[in-house]
Design a protein around this motif. Structure first.
Motif, short mmCIF file in Angstrom:
data_model
loop_
_atom_site.label_atom_id
_atom_site.label_comp_id
_atom_site.label_asym_id
_atom_site.label_seq_id
_atom_site.Cartn_x
_atom_site.Cartn_y
_atom_site.Cartn_z
N ARG A 150 -24.31 -3.78 -25.65
CA ARG A 150 -25.42 -2.83 -25.60
C ARG A 150 -25.58 -2.10 -26.92
O ARG A 150 -26.70 -1.87 -27.39
CB ARG A 150 -25.23 -1.83 -24.46
CG ARG A 150 -26.43 -0.89 -24.31
CD ARG A 150 -26.37 -0.05 -23.07
NE ARG A 150 -27.52 0.84 -23.01
CZ ARG A 150 -27.71 1.74 -22.05
NH1 ARG A 150 -26.85 1.84 -21.05
NH2 ARG A 150 -28.77 2.52 -22.08
N SER A 151 -24.46 -1.75 -27.56
CA SER A 151 -24.54 -1.09 -28.86
C SER A 151 -25.16 -2.01 -29.90
O SER A 151 -25.98 -1.59 -30.72
CB SER A 151 -23.14 -0.66 -29.30
OG SER A 151 -23.16 -0.17 -30.63
N ILE A 219 -34.27 -13.08 -18.74
CA ILE A 219 -33.12 -12.54 -19.47
C ILE A 219 -33.60 -12.13 -20.85
O ILE A 219 -33.85 -12.96 -21.71
CB ILE A 219 -31.98 -13.58 -19.57
CG1 ILE A 219 -31.56 -14.05 -18.17
CG2 ILE A 219 -30.79 -12.98 -20.31
CD1 ILE A 219 -30.48 -15.12 -18.19
N GLY A 220 -33.77 -10.83 -21.05
CA GLY A 220 -34.30 -10.30 -22.30
C GLY A 220 -35.76 -9.91 -22.13
O GLY A 220 -36.66 -10.74 -22.27
N THR A 221 -36.01 -8.63 -21.85
CA THR A 221 -37.35 -8.19 -21.48
C THR A 221 -38.31 -8.13 -22.65
O THR A 221 -39.51 -8.38 -22.48
CB THR A 221 -37.27 -6.78 -20.84
OG1 THR A 221 -36.33 -6.80 -19.77
CG2 THR A 221 -38.62 -6.32 -20.34
N GLY A 222 -37.81 -7.77 -23.84
CA GLY A 222 -38.75 -7.42 -24.90
C GLY A 222 -39.55 -6.20 -24.47
O GLY A 222 -39.01 -5.27 -23.85
N TRP A 223 -40.84 -6.22 -24.77
CA TRP A 223 -41.69 -5.10 -24.37
C TRP A 223 -42.59 -5.46 -23.19
O TRP A 223 -43.59 -4.82 -22.94
CB TRP A 223 -42.51 -4.60 -25.56
CG TRP A 223 -41.68 -3.83 -26.53
CD1 TRP A 223 -41.36 -2.50 -26.49
CD2 TRP A 223 -41.02 -4.34 -27.70
NE1 TRP A 223 -40.56 -2.15 -27.54
CE2 TRP A 223 -40.32 -3.26 -28.31
CE3 TRP A 223 -40.94 -5.59 -28.29
CZ2 TRP A 223 -39.58 -3.41 -29.48
CZ3 TRP A 223 -40.20 -5.75 -29.45
CH2 TRP A 223 -39.53 -4.66 -30.03
N THR A 241 -32.66 -6.16 -19.62
CA THR A 241 -32.63 -5.76 -21.02
C THR A 241 -31.45 -4.83 -21.24
O THR A 241 -30.94 -4.21 -20.29
CB THR A 241 -33.94 -5.06 -21.43
OG1 THR A 241 -33.89 -4.72 -22.83
CG2 THR A 241 -34.15 -3.77 -20.64
N LEU A 242 -31.02 -4.72 -22.49
CA LEU A 242 -30.02 -3.72 -22.87
C LEU A 242 -30.60 -2.69 -23.83
O LEU A 242 -29.87 -1.88 -24.39
CB LEU A 242 -28.79 -4.40 -23.50
CG LEU A 242 -27.92 -5.19 -22.52
CD1 LEU A 242 -26.79 -5.89 -23.26
CD2 LEU A 242 -27.35 -4.28 -21.44
N SER A 243 -31.91 -2.72 -24.01
CA SER A 243 -32.58 -1.76 -24.87
C SER A 243 -33.31 -0.72 -24.02
O SER A 243 -34.27 -1.04 -23.31
CB SER A 243 -33.60 -2.47 -25.78
OG SER A 243 -34.46 -1.54 -26.39
N ASP A 266 -34.35 -4.02 -15.24
CA ASP A 266 -33.03 -3.40 -15.14
C ASP A 266 -32.35 -3.35 -16.50
O ASP A 266 -32.41 -4.31 -17.28
CB ASP A 266 -32.14 -4.20 -14.19
CG ASP A 266 -32.59 -4.11 -12.74
OD1 ASP A 266 -33.23 -3.10 -12.40
OD2 ASP A 266 -32.32 -5.05 -11.98
N LEU A 267 -31.67 -2.23 -16.75
CA LEU A 267 -30.83 -2.09 -17.94
C LEU A 267 -29.47 -2.67 -17.57
O LEU A 267 -28.60 -1.97 -17.05
CB LEU A 267 -30.73 -0.61 -18.32
CG LEU A 267 -30.34 -0.26 -19.76
CD1 LEU A 267 -31.39 -0.76 -20.74
CD2 LEU A 267 -30.15 1.24 -19.90
#
Length: 435
Positions: A150-151, A219-223, A241-243, A266-267
């Motif tokens: 996440r970092s 897997i990976g939302t973007g915007w 997403t992790l953003s 979901d985060l």
């Protein structure tokens, strides 16, 4: 305005507090002298004009060229600083030297493309084998564990939604567009980009068989553009997403489009996802997984797919030999752009899928020329928005850093050093019997 219109005479003022590695050249004179000699030898046959402050050209260069050809100029303003940086940190130092203004150019992609074309030949093989002894290694806190990932993601994608909006098109898609044909990609301009991004997404959704009632995992939302396109087809979407910045804006866009009941964002780390889905789509997220986790990534896709389900994945690749040779190398891109990133080869992906899962790769499409054009359009837009980016709080060093990143990436695709694939993976309708 393109990036080449303003790089040549930009004055860079480096804040040593914000950019300590860029502000002060590191390493001794001996390493700097060795780096200068290696640079001269490596570039003497490249189709470049290397200009020093004294206008001396260094060792005699092979200047053969086609009639009327104008060579890209690499203008070295501070040779001592440039070569000390390269001597201390290799190609990390080369990028830092551009950030600091030690060298510049009026054609950044033109300068970087010959380097990308000959990257395996620039440093003699015996010295390449010493690189792990003399150059920095990957920091432990950038390994893509559940605790660290996440970092890593936040350091890039949480910079500012406004920053990304400044140079992306209205879809806010931060991945290669699909212009239909390579010829169309070569001709495309800014007004073609949004439609090409939607075409890219639609092709992936088609490959995954997404339609009314499909249970889709992204897997990976973007915007959020893929979520929106899938919801418009009648799919029920869960996106990961992790953003936190991306999630916030994606949820806003989804709600404004009236799809809040169809889309959940979901985060969450992909490794922790549960449930069963008819389709999985992932766009340029695999690059952030890390080589040691590729099997786990594909096993996760297999685990969550329903029998007979499909996955569609878009991923940037590099040549297999370079992947093997550079796998342990800590790069400028790792340090400044994508911590923890790792590009696979298409051969490595095929092997991982075959050995770690019972998925089958049933379709492949290479889009390298499309990505080169996409990056050019982003780069031109980024430079045109320089004043806005400054008002957002990003300084001249940051702007040169991102200019270098976008041009470096474009050069990689133009040289054929990088490619990007859309892959379709099918899961058997009936599980294979245990061994």
């Amino acid at each position: 305005m393109t990036v080449t219109d303003c790089c040549d005479h930009t004055e860079v003022r480096v804040d040593a507090t914000a950019w300590p590695d860029v502000a002060l050249p590191r390493g001794g004179k001996l390493r700097g002298a060795a780096a200068g000699w290696l640079f001269a030898m490596a570039t003497r046959r490249l189709p470049l004009s290397i200009e020093y402050p004294s206008r001396a050209r260094g060792p005699r260069r092979d200047t053969r060229r086609a009639a009327g050809e104008v060579l890209p100029r690499m203008i070295i303003r501070d040779p001592d600083a440039l070569f000390r940086r390269v001597g201390a940190d290799g190609l990390i130092g080369f990028g830092e030297a551009f950030m600091a203004g030690d060298w510049t150019t009026d054609d950044l992609v033109g300068v970087l493309t010959p380097f990308a074309e000959r990257v395996a030949e620039l440093v003699p093989a015996p010295l390449q084998r010493l690189r792990t002894l003399v150059l920095p290694g990957h920091p432990d806190d950038e390994q893509n564990t559940v605790a660290n990932t996440r970092s890593n993601i936040s350091r890039h994608y949480d910079l500012s939604n406004d920053l990304f909006a400044a140079f992306l098109d209205e879809t806010l898609s931060y991945s290669s567009a699909y212009f239909g044909t390579d010829e169309a990609a070569e001709r495309a301009d800014w007004d073609d980009l949004a439609a090409a991004q939607r075409a890219k997404i639609d092709r992936l959704l088609d490959q995954a068989g997404v339609g009314p009632g499909t249970r889709l995992l992204e897997i990976g939302t973007g915007w959020g553009e893929l979520c929106l396109r899938a919801a418009e087809r009648g799919a029920q979407v869960r996106s990961l997403t992790l953003s936190s910045e991306q999630r916030e804006l994606a949820l806003t866009r989804i709600a404004e489009a009236g799809h809040a009941e169809r889309v959940r964002v979901d985060l969450l780390d992909y490794r922790l996802v549960d449930g069963e889905y008819d389709a999985v789509v992932s766009v340029e997220m695999l690059e952030a997984v890390g080589r040691e986790y590729w099997p786990e990534y594909f096993r996760t896709v297999q685990r969550v797919l329903a029998p007979g389900g499909r996955a569609a994945i878009q991923v940037i690749t590099m040549p297999h030999e370079r992947m093997l040779a550079s796998g342990s190398t800590y790069t400028w891109v790792h340090k400044y752009i994508f911590p923890g990133g790792c590009l696979p080869s298409i051969e490595a992906l095929r092997e991982v899928v075959a050995t770690a899962t019972d998925l089958t790769v049933t379709d492949e499409l290479a889009l390298g020329r499309h990505y080169a054009r996409t990056l050019r359009l982003w780069r031109e837009r980024f430079r045109a928005q320089s004043a806005l980016i400054g008002r957002l709080g990003f300084d001249a060093v940051f702007e040169r850093m991102w200019t270098f990143y976008l041009a470096y990436s474009e050069a990689g695709f133009r040289a054929g050093y990088l490619d990007v694939y859309q892959l379709r993976l099918d899961k058997p309708a009936v599980a294979a019997p245990p061994d």
